[in-house]
Design a protein around this motif. Structure first.
Motif, PDB file in Angstrom:
ATOM      1  N   SER A  21       0.825  -1.209   0.000  1.00 43.15           N
ATOM      2  CA  SER A  21       0.000   0.000   0.000  1.00 43.15           C
ATOM      3  C   SER A  21       0.863   1.265   0.000  1.00 43.15           C
ATOM      4  O   SER A  21       2.089   1.212   0.158  1.00 43.15           O
ATOM      5  CB  SER A  21      -0.890  -0.003   1.240  1.00 43.15           C
ATOM      6  N   ALA A  22       0.189   2.403  -0.138  1.00 39.60           N
ATOM      7  CA  ALA A  22       0.885   3.694  -0.060  1.00 39.60           C
ATOM      8  C   ALA A  22       1.518   3.881   1.313  1.00 39.60           C
ATOM      9  O   ALA A  22       2.600   4.474   1.425  1.00 39.60           O
ATOM     10  CB  ALA A  22      -0.095   4.822  -0.351  1.00 39.60           C
ATOM     11  N   ASP A  23       0.889   3.355   2.349  1.00 41.23           N
ATOM     12  CA  ASP A  23       1.474   3.445   3.691  1.00 41.23           C
ATOM     13  C   ASP A  23       2.784   2.663   3.768  1.00 41.23           C
ATOM     14  O   ASP A  23       3.734   3.095   4.430  1.00 41.23           O
ATOM     15  CB  ASP A  23       0.496   2.914   4.744  1.00 41.23           C
ATOM     16  N   ALA A  24       2.841   1.516   3.094  1.00 35.42           N
ATOM     17  CA  ALA A  24       4.079   0.729   3.072  1.00 35.42           C
ATOM     18  C   ALA A  24       5.173   1.487   2.333  1.00 35.42           C
ATOM     19  O   ALA A  24       6.339   1.478   2.753  1.00 35.42           O
ATOM     20  CB  ALA A  24       3.829  -0.631   2.421  1.00 35.42           C
ATOM     21  N   ILE A  25       4.803   2.159   1.250  1.00 35.00           N
ATOM     22  CA  ILE A  25       5.781   2.977   0.526  1.00 35.00           C
ATOM     23  C   ILE A  25       6.327   4.061   1.447  1.00 35.00           C
ATOM     24  O   ILE A  25       7.546   4.260   1.538  1.00 35.00           O
ATOM     25  CB  ILE A  25       5.152   3.596  -0.742  1.00 35.00           C
ATOM     26  N   ASP A  26       5.449   4.757   2.142  1.00 30.54           N
ATOM     27  CA  ASP A  26       5.873   5.819   3.057  1.00 30.54           C
ATOM     28  C   ASP A  26       6.784   5.283   4.160  1.00 30.54           C
ATOM     29  O   ASP A  26       7.771   5.925   4.528  1.00 30.54           O
ATOM     30  CB  ASP A  26       4.667   6.516   3.673  1.00 30.54           C
ATOM     31  N   LEU A  27       6.449   4.125   4.689  1.00 30.28           N
ATOM     32  CA  LEU A  27       7.250   3.530   5.757  1.00 30.28           C
ATOM     33  C   LEU A  27       8.655   3.179   5.264  1.00 30.28           C
ATOM     34  O   LEU A  27       9.655   3.545   5.895  1.00 30.28           O
ATOM     35  CB  LEU A  27       6.552   2.273   6.285  1.00 30.28           C
ATOM     36  N   TYR A  28       8.742   2.493   4.138  1.00 32.23           N
ATOM     37  CA  TYR A  28      10.045   2.037   3.652  1.00 32.23           C
ATOM     38  C   TYR A  28      10.899   3.156   3.067  1.00 32.23           C
ATOM     39  O   TYR A  28      12.119   3.065   3.061  1.00 32.23           O
ATOM     40  CB  TYR A  28       9.886   0.880   2.668  1.00 32.23           C
ATOM     41  N   ARG A  29      10.281   4.235   2.620  1.00 40.65           N
ATOM     42  CA  ARG A  29      11.080   5.337   2.079  1.00 40.65           C
ATOM     43  C   ARG A  29      11.797   6.100   3.177  1.00 40.65           C
ATOM     44  O   ARG A  29      12.746   6.817   2.929  1.00 40.65           O
ATOM     45  CB  ARG A  29      10.223   6.270   1.229  1.00 40.65           C
ATOM     46  N   GLN A  30      11.343   5.923   4.419  1.00 40.57           N
ATOM     47  CA  GLN A  30      11.933   6.638   5.552  1.00 40.57           C
ATOM     48  C   GLN A  30      13.029   5.843   6.260  1.00 40.57           C
ATOM     49  O   GLN A  30      13.605   6.337   7.226  1.00 40.57           O
ATOM     50  CB  GLN A  30      10.840   6.992   6.561  1.00 40.57           C
ATOM     51  N   HIS A  31      13.302   4.634   5.807  1.00 40.74           N
ATOM     52  CA  HIS A  31      14.276   3.785   6.488  1.00 40.74           C
ATOM     53  C   HIS A  31      15.297   3.214   5.507  1.00 40.74           C
ATOM     54  O   HIS A  31      15.001   3.028   4.333  1.00 40.74           O
ATOM     55  CB  HIS A  31      13.566   2.639   7.218  1.00 40.74           C
ATOM     56  N   ARG A  32      16.454   2.902   6.026  1.00 43.44           N
ATOM     57  CA  ARG A  32      17.507   2.294   5.227  1.00 43.44           C
ATOM     58  C   ARG A  32      17.329   0.779   5.202  1.00 43.44           C
ATOM     59  O   ARG A  32      16.624   0.195   6.028  1.00 43.44           O
ATOM     60  CB  ARG A  32      18.885   2.635   5.815  1.00 43.44           C
ATOM     61  N   LEU A  33      18.004   0.154   4.258  1.00 44.05           N
ATOM     62  CA  LEU A  33      17.958  -1.303   4.114  1.00 44.05           C
ATOM     63  C   LEU A  33      18.403  -1.971   5.420  1.00 44.05           C
ATOM     64  O   LEU A  33      19.445  -1.632   5.978  1.00 44.05           O
ATOM     65  CB  LEU A  33      18.866  -1.738   2.962  1.00 44.05           C
ATOM     66  N   GLY A  34      17.587  -2.884   5.929  1.00 43.40           N
ATOM     67  CA  GLY A  34      17.911  -3.618   7.141  1.00 43.40           C
ATOM     68  C   GLY A  34      17.277  -3.059   8.398  1.00 43.40           C
ATOM     69  O   GLY A  34      17.293  -3.712   9.438  1.00 43.40           O
ATOM     70  N   GLU A  35      16.721  -1.858   8.338  1.00 43.60           N
ATOM     71  CA  GLU A  35      16.099  -1.274   9.524  1.00 43.60           C
ATOM     72  C   GLU A  35      14.684  -1.807   9.758  1.00 43.60           C
ATOM     73  O   GLU A  35      14.195  -1.779  10.879  1.00 43.60           O
ATOM     74  CB  GLU A  35      16.048   0.251   9.408  1.00 43.60           C
ATOM     75  N   LEU A  36      14.048  -2.255   8.694  1.00 46.84           N
ATOM     76  CA  LEU A  36      12.699  -2.822   8.766  1.00 46.84           C
ATOM     77  C   LEU A  36      12.739  -4.243   8.216  1.00 46.84           C
ATOM     78  O   LEU A  36      13.732  -4.646   7.601  1.00 46.84           O
ATOM     79  CB  LEU A  36      11.728  -1.971   7.937  1.00 46.84           C
ATOM     80  N   PRO A  37      11.665  -5.004   8.378  1.00 39.66           N
ATOM     81  CA  PRO A  37      11.644  -6.352   7.813  1.00 39.66           C
ATOM     82  C   PRO A  37      11.894  -6.331   6.301  1.00 39.66           C
ATOM     83  O   PRO A  37      11.596  -5.348   5.626  1.00 39.66           O
ATOM     84  CB  PRO A  37      10.227  -6.840   8.119  1.00 39.66           C
ATOM     85  N   PRO A  38      12.453  -7.402   5.755  1.00 45.01           N
ATOM     86  CA  PRO A  38      12.737  -7.470   4.312  1.00 45.01           C
ATOM     87  C   PRO A  38      11.485  -7.203   3.477  1.00 45.01           C
ATOM     88  O   PRO A  38      10.396  -7.663   3.810  1.00 45.01           O
ATOM     89  CB  PRO A  38      13.217  -8.906   4.110  1.00 45.01           C
ATOM     90  N   HIS A  39      11.655  -6.426   2.400  1.00 43.46           N
ATOM     91  CA  HIS A  39      10.527  -6.038   1.551  1.00 43.46           C
ATOM     92  C   HIS A  39      11.098  -5.539   0.236  1.00 43.46           C
ATOM     93  O   HIS A  39      12.199  -4.979   0.206  1.00 43.46           O
ATOM     94  CB  HIS A  39       9.736  -4.931   2.248  1.00 43.46           C
ATOM     95  N   ILE A  40      10.360  -5.702  -0.836  1.00 46.93           N
ATOM     96  CA  ILE A  40      10.831  -5.209  -2.129  1.00 46.93           C
ATOM     97  C   ILE A  40      10.966  -3.684  -2.115  1.00 46.93           C
ATOM     98  O   ILE A  40      11.825  -3.124  -2.792  1.00 46.93           O
ATOM     99  CB  ILE A  40       9.933  -5.688  -3.288  1.00 46.93           C
ATOM    100  N   PHE A  41      10.161  -3.000  -1.300  1.00 48.46           N
ATOM    101  CA  PHE A  41      10.273  -1.547  -1.203  1.00 48.46           C
ATOM    102  C   PHE A  41      11.592  -1.137  -0.539  1.00 48.46           C
ATOM    103  O   PHE A  41      12.139  -0.086  -0.841  1.00 48.46           O
ATOM    104  CB  PHE A  41       9.094  -0.940  -0.463  1.00 48.46           C
ATOM    105  N   ALA A  42      12.094  -1.950   0.381  1.00 51.94           N
ATOM    106  CA  ALA A  42      13.390  -1.655   1.005  1.00 51.94           C
ATOM    107  C   ALA A  42      14.505  -1.747  -0.029  1.00 51.94           C
ATOM    108  O   ALA A  42      15.405  -0.897  -0.067  1.00 51.94           O
ATOM    109  CB  ALA A  42      13.649  -2.619   2.161  1.00 51.94           C
ATOM    110  N   THR A  43      14.438  -2.746  -0.883  1.00 53.03           N
ATOM    111  CA  THR A  43      15.424  -2.897  -1.950  1.00 53.03           C
ATOM    112  C   THR A  43      15.324  -1.735  -2.934  1.00 53.03           C
ATOM    113  O   THR A  43      16.337  -1.157  -3.346  1.00 53.03           O
ATOM    114  CB  THR A  43      15.215  -4.236  -2.681  1.00 53.03           C
ATOM    115  N   ALA A  44      14.110  -1.370  -3.295  1.00 54.24           N
ATOM    116  CA  ALA A  44      13.906  -0.247  -4.219  1.00 54.24           C
ATOM    117  C   ALA A  44      14.400   1.058  -3.611  1.00 54.24           C
ATOM    118  O   ALA A  44      15.008   1.880  -4.298  1.00 54.24           O
ATOM    119  CB  ALA A  44      12.424  -0.140  -4.577  1.00 54.24           C
TER     120      ALA A  44
END
Length: 107
Positions: A21-44
């Motif tokens: 969702s858009a909320d997931a995009i917002d969450l992962y855009r605010q964190h670096r790789l490894g700070e949150l659970p693995p997700h394709i948005f973290a890689t992106a």
């Protein structure tokens, strides 16, 4: 799961509410790789950050067997990158879908 900067994922073959969702995009855009659970948005997000901060070209390799979700993963990656580019241009977070994004995703 992540293996360094490599994301290994499994297609659940069913929708998981809120996962992309858009909320997931917002969450992962605010964190670096490894700070949150693995997700394709973290890689992106890692690719996006490296592109702008280091001015390095980025490549994402998506592989798997037929039906594994490669096309869907590509769409999600492009969705995230499109949302990030709109946010960096000053567009409101709620206006992440653009005609450009729609054209890319439909292609």
């Amino acid at each position: 799961t992540n293996i360094g900067s490599i994301l290994a994922s499994v297609n659940p073959y069913k929708p998981i509410p809120g996962l992309y969702s858009a909320d997931a995009i917002d969450l992962y855009r605010q964190h670096r790789l490894g700070e949150l659970p693995p997700h394709i948005f973290a890689t992106a997000n890692e690719c996006y950050c490296c592109l702008w901060k280091r001015h390095d070209s980025q490549c994402v390799l998506i592989s798997g067997e037929s039906g594994a979700g490669k096309t869907e993963s590509t769409k999600l990656l492009l969705k995230f990158l499109s949302a990030m580019s709109q946010t960096s241009l000053g567009a409101p977070v709620s206006e992440k879908s653009t005609h450009v994004e729609e054209a890319i995703l439909e292609s």
